[in-house]
Design a protein around this motif. Structure first.
Motif, mmCIF file in Angstrom:
data_model
loop_
_atom_site.group_PDB
_atom_site.id
_atom_site.type_symbol
_atom_site.label_atom_id
_atom_site.label_comp_id
_atom_site.label_asym_id
_atom_site.label_seq_id
_atom_site.Cartn_x
_atom_site.Cartn_y
_atom_site.Cartn_z
ATOM 1 N N HIS A 92 18.629 76.734 8.021
ATOM 2 C CA HIS A 92 18.958 75.730 9.035
ATOM 3 C C HIS A 92 18.710 74.317 8.512
ATOM 4 C CE1 HIS A 92 19.591 78.836 11.979
ATOM 5 N NE2 HIS A 92 18.360 79.300 11.818
ATOM 6 N N ASP A 93 17.961 74.208 7.420
ATOM 7 C CA ASP A 93 17.695 72.894 6.840
ATOM 8 C C ASP A 93 18.869 72.459 5.971
ATOM 9 O OD1 ASP A 93 14.879 72.494 7.731
ATOM 10 O OD2 ASP A 93 14.551 74.299 6.540
ATOM 11 N N SER A 94 19.139 71.167 5.968
ATOM 12 C CA SER A 94 20.275 70.671 5.179
ATOM 13 C C SER A 94 19.957 70.748 3.686
ATOM 14 C CB SER A 94 20.591 69.235 5.557
ATOM 15 O OG SER A 94 19.557 68.360 5.139
ATOM 16 N N ALA A 99 16.866 69.444 -1.229
ATOM 17 C CA ALA A 99 16.946 68.873 -2.576
ATOM 18 C C ALA A 99 16.019 67.666 -2.703
ATOM 19 C CB ALA A 99 18.386 68.479 -2.892
ATOM 20 N N ASP A 100 15.999 66.806 -1.682
ATOM 21 C CA ASP A 100 15.122 65.631 -1.726
ATOM 22 C C ASP A 100 13.656 66.049 -1.795
ATOM 23 O OD1 ASP A 100 17.307 63.985 -1.596
ATOM 24 O OD2 ASP A 100 17.096 63.512 0.538
ATOM 25 N N ALA A 101 13.304 67.071 -1.019
ATOM 26 C CA ALA A 101 11.914 67.548 -1.019
ATOM 27 C C ALA A 101 11.532 68.104 -2.388
ATOM 28 C CB ALA A 101 11.727 68.611 0.051
ATOM 29 N N PHE A 102 12.455 68.871 -2.986
ATOM 30 C CA PHE A 102 12.129 69.432 -4.306
ATOM 31 C C PHE A 102 12.066 68.338 -5.363
ATOM 32 C CE2 PHE A 102 13.193 70.943 -8.519
ATOM 33 C CZ PHE A 102 12.202 71.890 -8.685
ATOM 34 N N LEU A 104 11.191 65.304 -5.095
ATOM 35 C CA LEU A 104 9.921 64.591 -4.968
ATOM 36 C C LEU A 104 8.765 65.456 -5.466
ATOM 37 C CD1 LEU A 104 8.466 62.043 -4.034
ATOM 38 C CD2 LEU A 104 8.279 63.066 -1.754
ATOM 39 N N PHE A 105 8.768 66.733 -5.116
ATOM 40 C CA PHE A 105 7.764 67.691 -5.596
ATOM 41 C C PHE A 105 7.750 67.702 -7.119
ATOM 42 C CE2 PHE A 105 7.056 72.252 -6.847
ATOM 43 C CZ PHE A 105 5.713 72.334 -6.531
ATOM 44 N N TYR A 106 8.917 67.773 -7.714
ATOM 45 C CA TYR A 106 9.063 67.782 -9.175
ATOM 46 C C TYR A 106 8.480 66.487 -9.774
ATOM 47 C CZ TYR A 106 11.408 67.915 -13.747
ATOM 48 O OH TYR A 106 11.684 67.917 -15.091
ATOM 49 N N ALA A 107 8.846 65.349 -9.201
ATOM 50 C CA ALA A 107 8.398 64.068 -9.747
ATOM 51 C C ALA A 107 6.884 63.905 -9.651
ATOM 52 C CB ALA A 107 9.101 62.931 -9.008
ATOM 53 N N ARG A 108 6.312 64.260 -8.503
ATOM 54 C CA ARG A 108 4.866 64.094 -8.320
ATOM 55 C C ARG A 108 4.081 65.015 -9.252
ATOM 56 N NH1 ARG A 108 6.479 60.159 -6.440
ATOM 57 N NH2 ARG A 108 6.219 59.336 -4.334
ATOM 58 N N ILE A 109 4.550 66.235 -9.425
ATOM 59 C CA ILE A 109 3.881 67.174 -10.337
ATOM 60 C C ILE A 109 3.971 66.670 -11.771
ATOM 61 C CG2 ILE A 109 4.061 69.453 -11.403
ATOM 62 C CD1 ILE A 109 2.749 69.770 -8.805
ATOM 63 N N MET A 110 5.142 66.230 -12.188
ATOM 64 C CA MET A 110 5.329 65.784 -13.568
ATOM 65 C C MET A 110 4.486 64.549 -13.869
ATOM 66 S SD MET A 110 7.341 67.852 -15.256
ATOM 67 C CE MET A 110 8.267 67.023 -16.540
ATOM 68 N N ASP A 111 4.297 63.673 -12.880
ATOM 69 C CA ASP A 111 3.440 62.501 -13.086
ATOM 70 C C ASP A 111 2.022 62.899 -13.468
ATOM 71 O OD1 ASP A 111 5.393 60.640 -12.542
ATOM 72 O OD2 ASP A 111 4.866 60.400 -10.433
ATOM 73 N N ILE A 112 1.580 64.050 -12.987
ATOM 74 C CA ILE A 112 0.226 64.532 -13.264
ATOM 75 C C ILE A 112 0.187 65.433 -14.490
ATOM 76 C CG2 ILE A 112 -1.691 65.912 -12.351
ATOM 77 C CD1 ILE A 112 -0.766 65.100 -9.545
ATOM 78 N N ALA A 113 1.212 66.256 -14.657
ATOM 79 C CA ALA A 113 1.162 67.335 -15.644
ATOM 80 C C ALA A 113 1.449 66.898 -17.069
ATOM 81 C CB ALA A 113 2.149 68.440 -15.246
#
Length: 343
Positions: A92-94, A99-102, A104-113
């Protein structure tokens, strides 16, 4: 759901592989970071994100999420090698919101990892750069811009262990990341204790001091050169009681150690933990900044500037000085004066 994942694949900022209801993103195919893997999994009409990596990276991510909360509170540890994103999506989610949520998840993790010495952290709409994880720990406590004691900076855990020893060093690392720290004193359990306050959340990125990581092999090379002898007290110790000290503090000059230079060890000296702690306290209060003529920086040239005590005697003096809220130097001086007056 297969169609949704296929369509989602086209909206991601990073390349992915699709197989059996699973999108896999591996940013690196070799080197120390090849274990980094992002997964978008479809199970029972639900879509969830997860991240896998080696233990040190996962530990770093989990600790930071515990320190700062906010967006990072979405990182939930599954096991020692993986975390997942707390939010779960469905059909039901667009596609755009997923895609936007992922992304951002990818970017925040990579900033740390990706780089343990250049950690990019986002807090209250601002981005900050930290050279060490312990600096983020200090920031998480001091970000309210209130006074906090050494005990709070240590972060005593439920089992009695400390998150980080040497709170003074922890705060100094945050200071080296371009933050303005104010120091003062408070009383805790009847004892005088140092306290710290972050003056603002503004970071002077241009003033960040980066320290070369001293590996275990490098430490041993320095200790062996100095015959496991402390440059200050001249006592010999086992490796566990020694530290490789930068002669010129990084607050004054970045170390810029180049291992291709055969003289790279010249910037370092062996110190026992007690003497290295003493040096840090002296350097913090220094107003001359004349490291070239400082016996703490060059004890081999200025030995006459020191009165050397056995480490056991110094430790007793240090403990007694702390009990009455004095520096060890003023405590020892008072003993000498009292002795002279009694004579």
């Amino acid at each position: 759901m297969i169609i949704i994942l296929r369509q989602l694949q086209e909206k991601l900022n990073s390349s992915s592989e699709y197989s059996l209801g699973l999108l896999t993103i591996k940013p690196f195919d070799k080197g120390n970071l090849k274990s980094i893997t992002f997964l978008i999994d479809e199970t029972d009409d639900k879509i969830k994100f997860s991240f896998k990596a080696n233990k040190p990276i996962i530990k770093r991510i989990v600790e930071i999420s515990n320190y700062l909360q906010e967006y990072y509170s979405n990182f939930k540890q599954i096991d020692e090698a993986s975390v997942e994103f707390a939010q779960i999506f469905n059909n039901h989610d667009s596609l755009e919101s997923i895609a936007d949520a992922f992304n951002l998840f990818y970017a925040r993790i990579m900033d740390i990892a990706v780089n343990s010495q250049n950690l990019v952290i986002h807090y209250q709409g601002s981005s900050y750069i930290f050279t060490e994880k312990r600096a983020i720990h200090a920031f998480s406590i001091l970000k309210d811009l209130e006074w906090h004691s050494r005990t709070e900076i240590e972060g005593i855990q439920e089992d009695g262990t400390r998150t980080y020893g040497d709170p003074s060093r922890t705060v100094t690392v945050l200071e080296e990341c371009g933050f303005e720290i104010e120091r003062g004193y408070t009383t805790e359990n009847g004892q005088r204790m140092q306290q710290y306050k972050l003056n603002s959340l503004n970071q002077d990125v241009a003033n960040i001091k980066r320290r070369t990581t001293i590996t275990k092999k490098m430490r041993l090379q320095v200790f062996e050169r100095d015959n496991f002898r402390c440059a200050i007290c001249q006592n010999t110790f086992e490796e566990a009681f020694l530290e490789p000290d930068h002669k010129t503090p990084i607050q004054i000059q970045g170390d810029e150690i180049d291992l291709s230079d055969s003289n790279w060890m010249d910037k370092l000296q062996t110190m026992c933990k007690i003497c290295n702690g003493r040096k840090r306290e002296v350097c913090k209060k220094c107003v001359t900044l004349d490291c070239d003529n400082c016996p703490w920086c060059h004890p081999e040239e200025l030995l006459e500037s020191f009165v050397r005590l056995p480490s056991t005697v110094y430790k007793i003096a240090l403990e007694r000085a702390e009990q009455i809220g004095e520096s060890v130097e003023s405590y020892l001086a008072s003993i000498i004066v009292k002795k002279d007056e009694s004579d």
